[in-house]
Design a protein around this motif. Structure first.
Motif, PDB file in Angstrom:
ATOM      1  N   UNK A 248       3.299  21.792  29.110  1.00 54.33           N
ATOM      2  CA  UNK A 248       4.470  22.082  28.281  1.00 54.33           C
ATOM      3  C   UNK A 248       4.117  22.728  26.964  1.00 54.33           C
ATOM      4  N   UNK A 249       2.868  22.545  26.528  1.00 45.64           N
ATOM      5  CA  UNK A 249       2.443  23.092  25.246  1.00 45.64           C
ATOM      6  C   UNK A 249       1.749  24.448  25.372  1.00 45.64           C
ATOM      7  N   UNK A 250       1.557  24.906  26.607  1.00 45.94           N
ATOM      8  CA  UNK A 250       0.788  26.139  26.793  1.00 45.94           C
ATOM      9  C   UNK A 250       1.717  27.333  26.986  1.00 45.94           C
ATOM     10  N   UNK A 251       1.296  28.461  26.446  1.00 46.33           N
ATOM     11  CA  UNK A 251       2.019  29.718  26.626  1.00 46.33           C
ATOM     12  C   UNK A 251       0.983  30.813  26.856  1.00 46.33           C
ATOM     13  N   UNK A 252       0.571  31.017  28.128  1.00 48.20           N
ATOM     14  CA  UNK A 252      -0.561  31.910  28.403  1.00 48.20           C
ATOM     15  C   UNK A 252      -0.212  33.391  28.482  1.00 48.20           C
ATOM     16  N   UNK A 253       1.045  33.740  28.248  1.00 45.41           N
ATOM     17  CA  UNK A 253       1.485  35.115  28.495  1.00 45.41           C
ATOM     18  C   UNK A 253       0.651  36.136  27.743  1.00 45.41           C
ATOM     19  N   UNK A 254       0.444  35.926  26.454  1.00 48.09           N
ATOM     20  CA  UNK A 254      -0.239  36.917  25.645  1.00 48.09           C
ATOM     21  C   UNK A 254      -1.665  37.162  26.127  1.00 48.09           C
ATOM     22  N   UNK A 255      -2.360  36.084  26.490  1.00 48.53           N
ATOM     23  CA  UNK A 255      -3.747  36.219  26.931  1.00 48.53           C
ATOM     24  C   UNK A 255      -3.867  36.834  28.321  1.00 48.53           C
ATOM     25  N   UNK A 256      -2.759  36.842  29.062  1.00 47.90           N
ATOM     26  CA  UNK A 256      -2.794  37.380  30.423  1.00 47.90           C
ATOM     27  C   UNK A 256      -2.195  38.784  30.521  1.00 47.90           C
TER      28      UNK A 256
ATOM     29  N   UNK B 187       3.690  23.115  55.766  1.00 46.58           N
ATOM     30  CA  UNK B 187       3.287  23.246  54.366  1.00 46.58           C
ATOM     31  C   UNK B 187       2.824  24.664  54.057  1.00 46.58           C
ATOM     32  N   UNK B 188       1.955  25.214  54.922  1.00 41.08           N
ATOM     33  CA  UNK B 188       1.415  26.552  54.678  1.00 41.08           C
ATOM     34  C   UNK B 188       2.509  27.611  54.791  1.00 41.08           C
ATOM     35  N   UNK B 189       3.403  27.420  55.748  1.00 39.04           N
ATOM     36  CA  UNK B 189       4.504  28.374  55.914  1.00 39.04           C
ATOM     37  C   UNK B 189       5.364  28.425  54.645  1.00 39.04           C
ATOM     38  N   UNK B 190       5.674  27.271  54.102  1.00 33.44           N
ATOM     39  CA  UNK B 190       6.478  27.194  52.877  1.00 33.44           C
ATOM     40  C   UNK B 190       5.728  27.805  51.703  1.00 33.44           C
ATOM     41  N   UNK B 191       4.436  27.548  51.631  1.00 28.69           N
ATOM     42  CA  UNK B 191       3.558  28.056  50.577  1.00 28.69           C
ATOM     43  C   UNK B 191       3.552  29.583  50.570  1.00 28.69           C
ATOM     44  N   UNK B 192       3.345  30.174  51.750  1.00 32.18           N
ATOM     45  CA  UNK B 192       3.317  31.640  51.849  1.00 32.18           C
ATOM     46  C   UNK B 192       4.679  32.253  51.531  1.00 32.18           C
ATOM     47  N   UNK B 193       5.732  31.589  51.974  1.00 33.74           N
ATOM     48  CA  UNK B 193       7.080  32.116  51.725  1.00 33.74           C
ATOM     49  C   UNK B 193       7.350  32.212  50.236  1.00 33.74           C
ATOM     50  N   UNK B 194       6.930  31.209  49.480  1.00 33.77           N
ATOM     51  CA  UNK B 194       7.136  31.229  48.030  1.00 33.77           C
ATOM     52  C   UNK B 194       6.274  32.304  47.370  1.00 33.77           C
ATOM     53  N   UNK B 195       5.006  32.382  47.783  1.00 32.56           N
ATOM     54  CA  UNK B 195       4.102  33.374  47.189  1.00 32.56           C
ATOM     55  C   UNK B 195       4.551  34.797  47.488  1.00 32.56           C
ATOM     56  N   UNK B 196       5.204  34.986  48.611  1.00 31.23           N
ATOM     57  CA  UNK B 196       5.645  36.323  49.000  1.00 31.23           C
ATOM     58  C   UNK B 196       6.724  36.870  48.072  1.00 31.23           C
ATOM     59  N   UNK B 197       7.282  36.010  47.246  1.00 34.60           N
ATOM     60  CA  UNK B 197       8.293  36.474  46.286  1.00 34.60           C
ATOM     61  C   UNK B 197       7.690  37.402  45.239  1.00 34.60           C
ATOM     62  N   UNK B 198       6.357  37.420  45.144  1.00 32.99           N
ATOM     63  CA  UNK B 198       5.706  38.351  44.216  1.00 32.99           C
ATOM     64  C   UNK B 198       5.988  39.792  44.610  1.00 32.99           C
ATOM     65  N   UNK B 199       6.283  40.027  45.893  1.00 32.26           N
ATOM     66  CA  UNK B 199       6.546  41.390  46.354  1.00 32.26           C
ATOM     67  C   UNK B 199       7.806  41.972  45.732  1.00 32.26           C
ATOM     68  N   UNK B 200       8.680  41.097  45.204  1.00 31.68           N
ATOM     69  CA  UNK B 200       9.899  41.603  44.555  1.00 31.68           C
ATOM     70  C   UNK B 200       9.580  42.363  43.270  1.00 31.68           C
ATOM     71  N   UNK B 201       8.368  42.156  42.738  1.00 30.72           N
ATOM     72  CA  UNK B 201       7.922  42.895  41.560  1.00 30.72           C
ATOM     73  C   UNK B 201       7.174  44.171  41.953  1.00 30.72           C
ATOM     74  N   UNK B 202       7.122  44.464  43.245  1.00 28.16           N
ATOM     75  CA  UNK B 202       6.385  45.632  43.713  1.00 28.16           C
ATOM     76  C   UNK B 202       4.891  45.409  43.721  1.00 28.16           C
ATOM     77  N   UNK B 203       4.486  44.149  43.839  1.00 30.50           N
ATOM     78  CA  UNK B 203       3.070  43.780  43.772  1.00 30.50           C
ATOM     79  C   UNK B 203       2.510  43.579  45.181  1.00 30.50           C
TER      80      UNK B 203
ATOM     81  N   UNK C  76       6.535  33.111  37.385  1.00 32.18           N
ATOM     82  CA  UNK C  76       7.194  33.129  36.073  1.00 32.18           C
ATOM     83  C   UNK C  76       6.360  33.915  35.069  1.00 32.18           C
ATOM     84  N   UNK C  77       5.023  33.732  35.122  1.00 31.34           N
ATOM     85  CA  UNK C  77       4.143  34.483  34.224  1.00 31.34           C
ATOM     86  C   UNK C  77       4.224  35.979  34.520  1.00 31.34           C
ATOM     87  N   UNK C  78       4.139  36.328  35.801  1.00 32.62           N
ATOM     88  CA  UNK C  78       4.191  37.743  36.189  1.00 32.62           C
ATOM     89  C   UNK C  78       5.499  38.379  35.737  1.00 32.62           C
TER      90      UNK C  78
END
Length: 302
Positions: A51-59, A144-160, A99-101
């Motif tokens: 809750x105290x971390x904000x890594x955006x600038x460093x990333x 578990x893995x199917x759900x994991x991949x489905x969530x990670x695949x949302x990165x493609x909405x950023x064109x990544x 969220x960071x991306x």
């Protein structure tokens, strides 16, 4: 390149960070704990999932995000509480990375997310490749893995470019599953596990880190990628090869019912199995350093 790794202090993460540094990449480890680094340190640590971390600038201007974070699946019985922790830890890390991306001024070139061949379910006869993206298993690990991949695949909405590294059993002398499998052999009580016909799709830790580096460099690679040797073996063959590498006998059988009593649902990791081939790595020109189990174990235990 500037590469950020979540789960970078774990088994695969440490080996991968060392490999990337040797290849002159800038490496940032995302850590739950606040770790102070000096200007002379090779690796920078950035706090996240706090809750105290904000890594955006460093990333900012990060080229590649690699997500290896998640509760270990083989360090205790799969109670309902533990299964929830296994699932939630994986989804939490993905949600935080997305969220960071979303907040970065310049999006990364790729998100490389850990995954597992457990998504395919188990079989004594079927050969699984990356083309098998339908009809996954219905057991806990597969869901578990199917759900994991489905969530990670949302990165493609950023064109990544998004990659899922479906790891098999990773072989290393000090960490992972191998030390636990080798222990009874070192004690002269190793032998067949279950009926011995179940498949073991394995990969040497060196091919894991080299394979991830290969994916970073080859921008045409995306989607699910099997991280397994081209030569999976049955559990009987694995045991005999391991016994030979350790100069120990292979004779004391461990029946399936005993493992199910001892490990509960987690026993599926050793009693059941799947034959998985790394077709996409091979088709894209990756050359395995250790495609042969005998050479892999000789290297590990030499």
């Amino acid at each position: 390149m500037k590469i950020a790794i979540s789960g970078g202090t774990g088994f695969v993460g440490k080996a991968l960070a060392d490999h990337l540094l040797k290849n002159n990449h800038e490496v940032i480890i995302l850590s739950r704990k606040l770790i102070h680094t000096n200007e002379t340190d090779d690796i920078r640590y950035v706090q996240w999932l706090s809750g105290n971390s904000s890594p955006i600038q460093e990333l900012q201007d990060t080229d590649i995000f690699i997500n290896l974070a998640g509760e270990s699946i083989n360090s205790g019985r799969w109670t309902e509480k533990r299964k929830a922790k296994i699932v939630n830890s994986r989804l939490e890390s993905v949600h935080e990375l997305l969220d960071i991306i979303n907040k970065l001024d310049t999006k990364p070139k790729a998100l490389i997310n850990a995954s597992a061949i457990g998504i395919y379910g188990t079989s004594f006869e079927t050969i699984f490749t990356e083309k098998d993206n339908h009809g996954f298993g219905n057991d806990f690990l597969s869901k578990t893995v199917k759900h994991w991949e489905k969530e990670a695949d949302k990165a493609s909405q950023f064109g990544i470019r998004t990659v899922f590294c479906r790891f098999g059993i990773i072989l290393d002398k000090q960490e992972g599953a191998l030390p636990k499998i080798a222990f009874p052999y070192k004690s002269f009580i190793g032998g067949p596990i279950g009926n011995g016909r179940q498949w073991m799709s394995w990969i040497h830790i060196e091919d894991v880190v080299k394979g991830i580096s290969f994916i970073i460099e080859n921008e045409q690679i995306q989607g699910p990628i099997n991280f397994t040797s081209p030569n999976p073996v049955t559990m009987t063959e694995f045991g005999k090869t391991l016994a030979s590498a350790l100069h120990r006998p292979h004779w004391f059988p461990v029946p399936s019912y005993a493992l199910r009593l001892l490990l509960g649902e987690m026993s599926t990791l050793v009693i059941d199995g799947q034959k998985v081939l790394p077709n996409k790595l091979l088709e894209n020109g990756y050359q395995f350093t250790y495609s042969n189990l005998n050479l892999a174990l000789e290297n590990i235990f030499s």
